[in-house]
Design a protein around this motif. Structure first.
Motif, PDB file in Angstrom:
ATOM      1  N   PRO A   1       1.436  81.748 -65.229  1.00 10.47           N
ATOM      2  CA  PRO A   1       2.349  81.336 -64.156  1.00 10.47           C
ATOM      3  C   PRO A   1       2.643  79.850 -64.134  1.00 10.47           C
ATOM      4  O   PRO A   1       3.678  79.423 -63.603  1.00 10.47           O
ATOM      5  CB  PRO A   1       1.616  81.782 -62.879  1.00 10.47           C
ATOM      6  N   LYS A   2       1.761  79.027 -64.701  1.00  6.84           N
ATOM      7  CA  LYS A   2       1.988  77.579 -64.729  1.00  6.84           C
ATOM      8  C   LYS A   2       2.628  77.102 -66.034  1.00  6.84           C
ATOM      9  O   LYS A   2       2.891  75.901 -66.189  1.00  6.84           O
ATOM     10  CB  LYS A   2       0.663  76.844 -64.504  1.00  6.84           C
ATOM     11  N   ASP A   3       2.841  78.020 -66.972  1.00  2.93           N
ATOM     12  CA  ASP A   3       3.428  77.649 -68.268  1.00  2.93           C
ATOM     13  C   ASP A   3       4.941  77.533 -68.121  1.00  2.93           C
ATOM     14  O   ASP A   3       5.686  78.503 -68.303  1.00  2.93           O
ATOM     15  CB  ASP A   3       3.077  78.698 -69.329  1.00  2.93           C
ATOM     16  N   LYS A   4       5.412  76.323 -67.821  1.00  3.71           N
ATOM     17  CA  LYS A   4       6.829  76.109 -67.540  1.00  3.71           C
ATOM     18  C   LYS A   4       7.461  75.030 -68.425  1.00  3.71           C
ATOM     19  O   LYS A   4       8.534  74.522 -68.108  1.00  3.71           O
ATOM     20  CB  LYS A   4       7.008  75.708 -66.067  1.00  3.71           C
ATOM     21  N   VAL A   5       6.791  74.688 -69.518  1.00  2.07           N
ATOM     22  CA  VAL A   5       7.359  73.667 -70.399  1.00  2.07           C
ATOM     23  C   VAL A   5       8.661  74.154 -71.031  1.00  2.07           C
ATOM     24  O   VAL A   5       9.639  73.406 -71.145  1.00  2.07           O
ATOM     25  CB  VAL A   5       6.340  73.260 -71.487  1.00  2.07           C
ATOM     26  N   VAL A   6       8.688  75.417 -71.437  1.00  2.20           N
ATOM     27  CA  VAL A   6       9.903  75.958 -72.044  1.00  2.20           C
ATOM     28  C   VAL A   6      11.063  75.881 -71.052  1.00  2.20           C
ATOM     29  O   VAL A   6      12.177  75.460 -71.400  1.00  2.20           O
ATOM     30  CB  VAL A   6       9.684  77.408 -72.515  1.00  2.20           C
ATOM     31  N   GLU A   7      10.806  76.273 -69.803  1.00  4.77           N
ATOM     32  CA  GLU A   7      11.850  76.229 -68.778  1.00  4.77           C
ATOM     33  C   GLU A   7      12.293  74.796 -68.481  1.00  4.77           C
ATOM     34  O   GLU A   7      13.416  74.564 -68.033  1.00  4.77           O
ATOM     35  CB  GLU A   7      11.331  76.878 -67.480  1.00  4.77           C
ATOM     36  N   THR A   8      11.410  73.813 -68.750  1.00  2.00           N
ATOM     37  CA  THR A   8      11.743  72.414 -68.515  1.00  2.00           C
ATOM     38  C   THR A   8      12.543  71.823 -69.675  1.00  2.00           C
ATOM     39  O   THR A   8      13.509  71.094 -69.473  1.00  2.00           O
ATOM     40  CB  THR A   8      10.455  71.595 -68.315  1.00  2.00           C
ATOM     41  N   VAL A   9      12.133  72.155 -70.910  1.00  2.00           N
ATOM     42  CA  VAL A   9      12.751  71.540 -72.092  1.00  2.00           C
ATOM     43  C   VAL A   9      14.047  72.235 -72.494  1.00  2.00           C
ATOM     44  O   VAL A   9      15.048  71.584 -72.816  1.00  2.00           O
ATOM     45  CB  VAL A   9      11.746  71.547 -73.273  1.00  2.00           C
ATOM     46  N   GLU A  10      14.057  73.553 -72.472  1.00  2.48           N
ATOM     47  CA  GLU A  10      15.201  74.299 -73.015  1.00  2.48           C
ATOM     48  C   GLU A  10      16.537  73.922 -72.379  1.00  2.48           C
ATOM     49  O   GLU A  10      17.534  73.756 -73.109  1.00  2.48           O
ATOM     50  CB  GLU A  10      14.951  75.797 -72.896  1.00  2.48           C
ATOM     51  N   PRO A  11      16.643  73.756 -71.051  1.00  2.28           N
ATOM     52  CA  PRO A  11      17.948  73.385 -70.482  1.00  2.28           C
ATOM     53  C   PRO A  11      18.444  72.015 -70.919  1.00  2.28           C
ATOM     54  O   PRO A  11      19.648  71.729 -70.813  1.00  2.28           O
ATOM     55  CB  PRO A  11      17.678  73.408 -68.960  1.00  2.28           C
ATOM     56  N   ARG A  12      17.546  71.167 -71.403  1.00  5.69           N
ATOM     57  CA  ARG A  12      17.932  69.824 -71.815  1.00  5.69           C
ATOM     58  C   ARG A  12      18.422  69.782 -73.263  1.00  5.69           C
ATOM     59  O   ARG A  12      19.010  68.791 -73.692  1.00  5.69           O
ATOM     60  CB  ARG A  12      16.738  68.867 -71.648  1.00  5.69           C
ATOM     61  N   ILE A  13      18.149  70.834 -74.037  1.00  4.80           N
ATOM     62  CA  ILE A  13      18.500  70.842 -75.458  1.00  4.80           C
ATOM     63  C   ILE A  13      20.014  70.902 -75.629  1.00  4.80           C
ATOM     64  O   ILE A  13      20.678  71.779 -75.079  1.00  4.80           O
ATOM     65  CB  ILE A  13      17.823  72.020 -76.179  1.00  4.80           C
ATOM     66  N   THR A  14      20.540  69.971 -76.396  1.00  9.91           N
ATOM     67  CA  THR A  14      21.983  69.917 -76.663  1.00  9.91           C
ATOM     68  C   THR A  14      22.341  70.546 -78.007  1.00  9.91           C
ATOM     69  O   THR A  14      23.457  71.022 -78.186  1.00  9.91           O
ATOM     70  CB  THR A  14      22.464  68.458 -76.635  1.00  9.91           C
ATOM     71  N   THR A  15      21.407  70.514 -78.945  1.00 11.08           N
ATOM     72  CA  THR A  15      21.611  71.148 -80.254  1.00 11.08           C
ATOM     73  C   THR A  15      20.385  71.989 -80.581  1.00 11.08           C
ATOM     74  O   THR A  15      19.374  71.478 -81.066  1.00 11.08           O
ATOM     75  CB  THR A  15      21.821  70.097 -81.364  1.00 11.08           C
ATOM     76  N   PRO A  16      20.426  73.285 -80.296  1.00 11.35           N
ATOM     77  CA  PRO A  16      19.248  74.135 -80.549  1.00 11.35           C
ATOM     78  C   PRO A  16      18.928  74.214 -82.044  1.00 11.35           C
ATOM     79  O   PRO A  16      19.824  74.231 -82.892  1.00 11.35           O
ATOM     80  CB  PRO A  16      19.675  75.502 -80.011  1.00 11.35           C
ATOM     81  N   MET A  17      17.650  74.249 -82.344  1.00 10.70           N
ATOM     82  CA  MET A  17      17.182  74.463 -83.711  1.00 10.70           C
ATOM     83  C   MET A  17      16.091  75.522 -83.675  1.00 10.70           C
ATOM     84  O   MET A  17      14.893  75.233 -83.850  1.00 10.70           O
ATOM     85  CB  MET A  17      16.677  73.158 -84.329  1.00 10.70           C
ATOM     86  N   PRO A  18      16.472  76.775 -83.441  1.00  6.79           N
ATOM     87  CA  PRO A  18      15.479  77.840 -83.259  1.00  6.79           C
ATOM     88  C   PRO A  18      14.641  78.121 -84.491  1.00  6.79           C
ATOM     89  O   PRO A  18      13.533  78.657 -84.389  1.00  6.79           O
ATOM     90  CB  PRO A  18      16.337  79.052 -82.882  1.00  6.79           C
ATOM     91  N   GLY A  19      15.157  77.767 -85.667  1.00 10.29           N
ATOM     92  CA  GLY A  19      14.418  78.058 -86.892  1.00 10.29           C
ATOM     93  C   GLY A  19      13.056  77.400 -86.949  1.00 10.29           C
ATOM     94  O   GLY A  19      12.132  77.931 -87.589  1.00 10.29           O
ATOM     95  N   LEU A  20      12.904  76.250 -86.287  1.00  9.25           N
ATOM     96  CA  LEU A  20      11.615  75.565 -86.328  1.00  9.25           C
ATOM     97  C   LEU A  20      10.521  76.412 -85.695  1.00  9.25           C
ATOM     98  O   LEU A  20       9.475  76.665 -86.304  1.00  9.25           O
ATOM     99  CB  LEU A  20      11.723  74.208 -85.617  1.00  9.25           C
ATOM    100  N   MET A  21      10.745  76.864 -84.481  1.00  9.38           N
ATOM    101  CA  MET A  21       9.697  77.627 -83.814  1.00  9.38           C
ATOM    102  C   MET A  21       9.577  79.041 -84.382  1.00  9.38           C
ATOM    103  O   MET A  21       8.507  79.648 -84.341  1.00  9.38           O
ATOM    104  CB  MET A  21       9.946  77.669 -82.308  1.00  9.38           C
ATOM    105  N   GLU A  22      10.673  79.560 -84.924  1.00  5.42           N
ATOM    106  CA  GLU A  22      10.574  80.851 -85.615  1.00  5.42           C
ATOM    107  C   GLU A  22       9.633  80.731 -86.815  1.00  5.42           C
ATOM    108  O   GLU A  22       8.801  81.610 -87.064  1.00  5.42           O
ATOM    109  CB  GLU A  22      11.963  81.308 -86.059  1.00  5.42           C
TER     110      GLU A  22
END
Length: 305
Positions: free
Chosen positions: A221-242
């Motif tokens: 319930p406290k894991d909210k880093v993704v919700e904090t960072v993702e809206p700020r991303i202007t150029t997604p690079m999903p391949g890195l985390m994949e």
């Protein structure tokens, strides 16, 4: 035996050479493929390929690797046969020894098939050496050409309160430092969306080429880093985390629980690492060559190069 379990697979190849010296009448037999044992070139070729495939059985500290391609070539010169062996794999370590073993075994096979036609002093094997190799850290650098700044944000309330040591964040700082990132702005933050968001925004405003958050990517319930960072991303690079998750799931099935995201926030590359030390180290092992490559390319773009 060296542990290569934390090294990512990559396409690797190696070419090795050896020379088989013999008198002209022996070289002519090799050229005409005529000895009492049969075709010396065909036999030496097969011997070299088999040797490449079984190198780990011959050299006690050599890792077994899937051999995707192997070939041996011969060129008959004035006083010798020039042998070249080429080997390819996709794996965590290189195939230099496989190529060298293939070239050596091919030369030994020629020696065995030509020895009835010459005195011992007339036959010699020599000049065995590696011609080239590709793949791995020599082809995909894990160190910056020149220092670049980075920000590491460890997000964990227990760590921020001093109730738990920060092994994961420190491992990321250490790895980035060894890769040439300098200076590194390292901070420990609680699981607070506003504080994490402010720290990310500050790092972006200072022009940090790389921002790494550690923790807060799970399903708690406290894991909210993704919700904090993702809206700020202007150029997604999903391949890195994949790639990081694919690397991690080969080592633990729990790696799929990481919801990490990645991409550029303005001119800063942001990546979100898991908060366990093992997860952070696995993610760094999987991504470091890509991180180095991406930030260096982006810096060249920024300079207009």
């Amino acid at each position: 035996m060296k542990n290569v379990g934390m090294k990512p697979d990559s396409l690797r190849s190696a070419v090795a050479a050896a020379r088989f010296y013999a008198p002209p009448h022996c070289l002519q037999r090799i050229a005409s493929r005529d000895t009492e044992k049969g075709d010396p070139q065909a036999s030496a070729r097969i011997a070299g390929i088999l040797a490449a495939k079984r190198t780990d059985e011959l050299l006690p500290l050599c890792h077994p690797l899937p051999i995707h391609a192997a070939e041996v070539h011969f060129a008959i010169e004035a006083d010798h046969v020039a042998i070249e062996a080429e080997v390819h794999t996709i794996g965590p370590t290189g195939v230099e020894m496989e190529a060298l073993t293939a070239a050596s075994m091919a030369a030994l096979t020629l020696y065995d098939m030509l020895k009835p036609y010459a005195e011992p002093e007339e036959l010699r094997i020599g000049d065995t050496h590696l011609l080239e190799k590709q793949g791995g850290k020599s082809h995909y650098p894990r160190h910056l050409k020149s220092p670049l700044a980075a920000t590491v944000l460890m997000v964990s309330t227990p760590v921020a309160n001093g109730h738990k040591p920060d092994a994961a964040g420190q491992s990321v700082v250490d790895a980035l430092g060894k890769a040439g990132f300098e200076p590194i702005d390292y901070r420990v933050l609680p699981d607070d969306i506003e504080q994490v968001g402010d720290a990310v925004d500050e790092a972006v405003s200072t022009g940090a080429p790389l921002i790494v958050t550690v923790g807060g990517t799970g399903i708690g319930p406290k894991d909210k880093v993704v919700e904090t960072v993702e809206p700020r991303i202007t150029t997604p690079m999903p391949g890195l985390m994949e790639a990081a998750r694919a690397f991690g799931t080969k080592r633990t099935p729990y790696a799929v629980m990481s919801r990490g995201v990645s991409g550029f926030i303005g001119s800063s590359l942001a990546v979100t690492f898991p908060g366990s030390r093992g997860g952070a180290e696995e993610t760094m092992a999987a991504l470091l060559p890509s991180l180095v490559h991406i930030v260096e390319i982006h810096q060249r773009f920024a300079r207009g190069a």
